[in-house]
Design a protein around this motif. Structure first.
Motif, PDB file in Angstrom:
ATOM      1  N   LYS A   1      -0.674   0.229   8.804  1.00 25.24           N
ATOM      2  CA  LYS A   1      -1.597   1.274   8.389  1.00 25.24           C
ATOM      3  C   LYS A   1      -2.926   0.651   7.953  1.00 25.24           C
ATOM      4  O   LYS A   1      -3.996   1.140   8.302  1.00 25.24           O
ATOM      5  CB  LYS A   1      -0.974   2.018   7.220  1.00 25.24           C
ATOM      6  N   VAL A   2      -2.830  -0.428   7.180  1.00 26.30           N
ATOM      7  CA  VAL A   2      -4.040  -1.090   6.713  1.00 26.30           C
ATOM      8  C   VAL A   2      -4.817  -1.655   7.901  1.00 26.30           C
ATOM      9  O   VAL A   2      -6.040  -1.498   7.999  1.00 26.30           O
ATOM     10  CB  VAL A   2      -3.698  -2.205   5.708  1.00 26.30           C
TER      11      VAL A   2
ATOM     12  N   GLY B   1      -6.494   1.033   9.627  1.00 28.62           N
ATOM     13  CA  GLY B   1      -7.642   1.471   8.840  1.00 28.62           C
ATOM     14  C   GLY B   1      -8.836   0.543   9.027  1.00 28.62           C
ATOM     15  O   GLY B   1      -9.972   0.994   9.156  1.00 28.62           O
TER      16      GLY B   1
ATOM     17  N   ASN C   1       1.648  -3.515  -4.673  1.00 31.59           N
ATOM     18  CA  ASN C   1       1.009  -4.807  -4.495  1.00 31.59           C
ATOM     19  C   ASN C   1       1.339  -5.466  -3.177  1.00 31.59           C
ATOM     20  O   ASN C   1       1.797  -6.588  -3.115  1.00 31.59           O
ATOM     21  CB  ASN C   1       1.386  -5.737  -5.638  1.00 31.59           C
TER      22      ASN C   1
ATOM     23  N   PHE D   1      -8.385 -10.320   1.991  1.00 26.53           N
ATOM     24  CA  PHE D   1      -7.840  -9.292   1.118  1.00 26.53           C
ATOM     25  C   PHE D   1      -8.539  -9.323  -0.240  1.00 26.53           C
ATOM     26  O   PHE D   1      -8.911  -8.285  -0.787  1.00 26.53           O
ATOM     27  CB  PHE D   1      -6.344  -9.554   0.975  1.00 26.53           C
TER      28      PHE D   1
ATOM     29  N   LEU E   1     -12.032  -8.020  -0.103  1.00 31.91           N
ATOM     30  CA  LEU E   1     -11.986  -6.556  -0.070  1.00 31.91           C
ATOM     31  C   LEU E   1     -11.771  -5.984  -1.461  1.00 31.91           C
ATOM     32  O   LEU E   1     -12.296  -4.930  -1.805  1.00 31.91           O
ATOM     33  CB  LEU E   1     -10.825  -6.110   0.804  1.00 31.91           C
TER      34      LEU E   1
ATOM     35  N   SER F   1     -17.488  -0.402  -3.756  1.00 33.02           N
ATOM     36  CA  SER F   1     -17.340   0.553  -2.678  1.00 33.02           C
ATOM     37  C   SER F   1     -18.677   1.233  -2.404  1.00 33.02           C
ATOM     38  O   SER F   1     -19.418   1.581  -3.301  1.00 33.02           O
ATOM     39  CB  SER F   1     -16.271   1.552  -3.051  1.00 33.02           C
TER      40      SER F   1
ATOM     41  N   GLU G   1     -20.935   3.524   0.956  1.00 32.26           N
ATOM     42  CA  GLU G   1     -20.940   4.047   2.316  1.00 32.26           C
ATOM     43  C   GLU G   1     -22.376   4.343   2.703  1.00 32.26           C
ATOM     44  O   GLU G   1     -23.085   4.987   1.946  1.00 32.26           O
ATOM     45  CB  GLU G   1     -20.151   5.349   2.398  1.00 32.26           C
TER      46      GLU G   1
ATOM     47  N   LEU H   1     -20.741   5.243  10.292  1.00 30.81           N
ATOM     48  CA  LEU H   1     -20.513   5.057   8.869  1.00 30.81           C
ATOM     49  C   LEU H   1     -20.214   3.592   8.602  1.00 30.81           C
ATOM     50  O   LEU H   1     -19.286   3.023   9.166  1.00 30.81           O
ATOM     51  CB  LEU H   1     -19.339   5.911   8.423  1.00 30.81           C
TER      52      LEU H   1
ATOM     53  N   SER I   1     -17.503  -0.171   2.780  1.00 27.50           N
ATOM     54  CA  SER I   1     -17.122  -1.463   2.223  1.00 27.50           C
ATOM     55  C   SER I   1     -15.960  -2.074   3.010  1.00 27.50           C
ATOM     56  O   SER I   1     -15.844  -3.277   3.132  1.00 27.50           O
ATOM     57  CB  SER I   1     -16.740  -1.301   0.759  1.00 27.50           C
ATOM     58  N   GLU I   2     -15.115  -1.196   3.559  1.00 25.52           N
ATOM     59  CA  GLU I   2     -13.975  -1.678   4.336  1.00 25.52           C
ATOM     60  C   GLU I   2     -14.464  -2.504   5.527  1.00 25.52           C
ATOM     61  O   GLU I   2     -13.970  -3.596   5.788  1.00 25.52           O
ATOM     62  CB  GLU I   2     -13.183  -0.458   4.816  1.00 25.52           C
TER      63      GLU I   2
ATOM     64  N   LYS J   1      -5.916  -9.648  -7.942  1.00 29.31           N
ATOM     65  CA  LYS J   1      -6.583  -8.902  -8.998  1.00 29.31           C
ATOM     66  C   LYS J   1      -5.644  -7.962  -9.755  1.00 29.31           C
ATOM     67  O   LYS J   1      -5.632  -7.980 -10.993  1.00 29.31           O
ATOM     68  CB  LYS J   1      -7.769  -8.136  -8.404  1.00 29.31           C
ATOM     69  N   PRO J   2      -4.842  -7.144  -9.051  1.00 27.87           N
ATOM     70  CA  PRO J   2      -3.970  -6.244  -9.817  1.00 27.87           C
ATOM     71  C   PRO J   2      -3.046  -7.011 -10.768  1.00 27.87           C
ATOM     72  O   PRO J   2      -2.856  -6.592 -11.915  1.00 27.87           O
ATOM     73  CB  PRO J   2      -3.160  -5.529  -8.734  1.00 27.87           C
TER      74      PRO J   2
ATOM     75  N   PRO K   1      -1.612   1.591  -4.760  1.00 22.77           N
ATOM     76  CA  PRO K   1      -1.032   0.250  -4.802  1.00 22.77           C
ATOM     77  C   PRO K   1      -1.769  -0.752  -3.912  1.00 22.77           C
ATOM     78  O   PRO K   1      -1.564  -1.945  -4.048  1.00 22.77           O
ATOM     79  CB  PRO K   1       0.396   0.463  -4.302  1.00 22.77           C
TER      80      PRO K   1
ATOM     81  N   PRO L   1     -12.022   0.913  -5.360  1.00 23.82           N
ATOM     82  CA  PRO L   1     -12.933   1.108  -4.229  1.00 23.82           C
ATOM     83  C   PRO L   1     -12.989   2.480  -3.557  1.00 23.82           C
ATOM     84  O   PRO L   1     -13.873   2.670  -2.743  1.00 23.82           O
ATOM     85  CB  PRO L   1     -12.421   0.064  -3.217  1.00 23.82           C
TER      86      PRO L   1
END
Ligand code: FES
Lengths: 437, 220
Positions: free
Chosen positions: A161-162, A165, A286, A297, A300, A305, A307, A314, A317-318, A378-379, B154, B172
């Motif tokens: 999914k990532v 994206g 995580n 990662f 990111l 963030s 746009e 568009l 930031s992604e 970071k988390p 997450p 973000p």
């Protein structure tokens, strides 16, 4: 038999040309070989895995836990076959070996690359091989990422999914690109066959072809010679021939390497598909990419963030964090051979301390990637109380600039120290020999 | 000798070969590129891929209870995930999970806690509220924060406040989670219309509007 073959295939000419290639003897020259062995192990275990894997994401009844007739327990066929592989004798082991070797291959390639960079082996005439090596690194990472997706458990599903994206974050064409690459809107009915095709056909073919080119060019241009060769025989190729001295060394190394991997795999499990379960709407806490992509990662995670709309496209930031930034980093790496302006062909590996700026720049570059990789945590840093939600980005951004700068000047300082020592040594020796006369 | 000098051909052999090769390469390349189009399958908007629509019933998404209609009493200040369930072509029930971005987040807070910018009209009695559960950043499924302050994604720790229209309070994500208008009909939670704002993965209002129109046209 030798003669029989020789009369038909002219083996002796091959022998003169290739099999007598001299290999310098130095431990840092084995890193590339380890990468090669990894590739071979990967291909072998990959073939075995492909024999039992079912590339499909259509839902089938879980034969281990079928549920009831009116409420059957349906899971994707690919995930089901991963469970089945785990259940077969040595199946889990096979998966672990494959997974571990992939990680080690990238690691060996990266360290191999460091050797090339720090000893200046990328200089004329070996620029082409540096570029091919870069491509190998990129395609190895892509192969690894697509391999990640194949078990199609919840982790793989979220990773995919990532990736989807990221692909669709490209301005203007992103949606189309993502859909073309991953067989329709996520998760397309054919997404697993698609990724499977990439992982076992397209990417390995590219890898093998590039590897062949890499090695042929290496044989043609010969290794850079270690410094001791200069002392033994100036401008002569020093080393042991492939046939028959280098071959046993290589075989020993390959077997020892395989043994270590098997040992690793026996004791350290990887990617427990049963634990993650089939794809579901429950997110995984995580989720992280493999270590060699952690820096993307992390970047990111700390990029603010935003746009902007330009001509209907568009830019977010992604896109900047996951595509523009890595592209810049990779381009910088591609550009390395062009920073060197010398006209002469390079024979001898250079002592890194004789090129302090190159050394320091390399160290700073690696420090930057390490800082970003840490930012990927970071988390965890926040939940363990080292940083707070408020200051995390600021601290990590400061580190992004400060740590590489410190490393750069630190390295320069250390090198200066080493050279001063060496010079005073030489002076002492000179003085001593004078006294001798 | 010069008398027999042959006149230069109009085009040299080298030039001819170059032009010929260039043309074939260009034509061949373009035709090969066209096959890339085949890599992108046609999108068919089936019922299970439609977004939550007016009249849909909200059902549990959790594997053990999947498909059971959600009751108000199932809800609390802890997130409950739901799928919209609508009618198929032949009137049978269809859970709209063909598009994973249809996953919804439901909360029920004590009266008075939900405030603007939440659209209170679209909640049930100002207590029960539904949002898209898909992070507007990169589309991960958002969960309850482990620190007990709202919702947290997450993937890159985006944070949302479900009591205030799921505005972004950290990380973000570029936009709040889209709110879904719901009402109580008998025991069921029923959708009363499209998402109030564009949900993930839409990035422009125009795209979202045209998608809504496509859905409406197909149902009409
Ligand atoms: S996907 Fe939610 S924060 Fe990135």
């Amino acid at each position: 038999m030798n003669q029989w073959l020789d009369e038909r295939l002219h083996i002796s000419r091959l022998n003169d040309k290739f099999l007598r290639k001299a290999f310098p003897v130095h431990h840092s020259f084995f890193l590339g070989e380890i990468t090669l062995f990894s590739l071979i192990i990967l291909i072998l275990t990959g073939i075995l895995l492909a024999l039992s894997y079912e590339p499909s994401n259509s839902l089938i009844v879980n034969s281990f836990d079928p549920g009831t007739t009116d409420k059957p327990n349906l899971i994707p066929a690919a995930y089901h076959s991963a469970l089945k592989i785990n259940a077969m004798p040595f199946g889990d082991m096979l998966r672990r070996i494959h997974h571990w070797t992939a990680n080690i291959m990238v690691a060996a390639a990266v360290i191999h690359m460091m050797r090339i960079y720090f000893t200046g082996a990328f200089k004329k005439p070996r620029e082409i091989n540096w570029w091919i090596g870069m491509l190998l690194l990129i395609f190895a990472a892509l192969t690894a990422v697509t391999g990640y997706v194949l078990p199609y458990d919840n982790y793989a599903y979220n990773t995919l999914k990532v990736i989807y994206g990221i692909a669709s974050s490209i301005p203007w064409v992103g949606e189309w690109v993502a859909q073309a690459a991953f067989a329709g809107k996520f998760p397309g009915d054919g997404v697993i066959p698609r990724v499977y095709g990439y992982h076992i056909m397209l990417l390995p073919m590219i890898l093998v072809a590039l590897t062949a080119a890499h090695m042929l060019i290496m044989i043609k241009q010969k290794h850079t010679q270690p410094q001791y060769a200069k002392r033994i025989a100036y401008k002569k190729i020093v080393g042991v021939p492939l046939m028959t001295q280098q071959t046993p060394i290589m075989l020993l190394l390959a077997v020892a390497f395989a043994a270590i991997i098997v040992l690793f795999s026996a004791f350290i499990p990887v990617h427990p598909v049963e634990f993650f379960g089939p794809p579901s709407t429950t997110p995984i806490n995580n989720i992280k990419p493999d270590w060699y992509l952690l820096w993307v990662f992390g970047a990111l995670a700390i990029i603010p963030s935003f746009e902007v709309n330009i001509f209907g496209g568009l830019i977010g930031s992604e896109f900047v964090g996951a595509i523009v930034l890595p592209t810049i980093i990779l381009l910088a790496m591609f550009a390395v051979p062009m920073l060197d302006r010398s006209r002469d062909n390079m024979y001898y590996a250079e002592n890194p301390t004789n090129h302090p700026v190159r050394l320091a720049a390399g160290v700073a570059f690696m420090a930057l990637l390490v800082v970003w990789s840490v930012a990927g945590y970071k988390p965890e840093l926040i939940s363990s109380g080292i940083l707070t939600t408020g200051n995390a980005n600021t601290v990590l951004w400061i580190a992004t600039f400060l740590v590489p700068a410190l490393c750069y000047f630190g390295t320069l300082g250390i090198v200066r120290g080493i050279r001063a020592l060496r010079e005073s040594d030489a002076r002492d020796r000179a003085a001593f020999s004078h006294a001798d006369d | 000798m010069t008398r027999y000098k042959r006149q230069d051909p109009e085009i040299t052999r080298r030039k001819f070969i170059n032009v010929a090769m260039g043309t074939t390469a260009a034509v061949g390349g373009v035709s090969l590129l066209s096959t890339l189009g085949a890599a992108n399958p046609i999108f068919r908007l089936t019922r299970d891929k439609m977004p939550p629509l007016k009249g849909d019933i909200l059902v549990h998404a959790e594997a053990s209870k999947e498909g059971q209609p959600i009751r108000i009493s199932d809800l609390s200040d802890q997130l409950v995930r739901a799928w919209p369930m609508g009618k198929g072509e032949n009137g049978e029930n269809v859970i709209r999970k063909g598009d994973p971005n249809n996953i919804l987040a439901l909360y029920r807070f004590p009266q008075g806690q939900i405030v603007a910018p939440t659209n209170l009209e679209a909640t049930i009695g100002g207590e029960t509220v539904a949002y898209s559960d898909v992070c507007t950043h990169a589309g991960c499924s958002v969960a309850d924060s482990d620190q007990g302050d709202g919702m947290k994604c997450p993937c890159h720790s985006g944070q949302y406040d479900p009591k205030r229209g799921c505005v972004v309070i950290g990380g973000p994500p570029p936009r709040p989670l889209a709110q879904l208008p719901i009402k109580l009909e008998g025991d069921n939670l029923v959708v009363t219309g499209f998402f109030l704002a564009m949900p993930y993965p839409y990035t422009s209002e125009a795209e979202w509007e045209s998608f809504k129109k496509e859905v409406e046209d197909q149902l009409a």
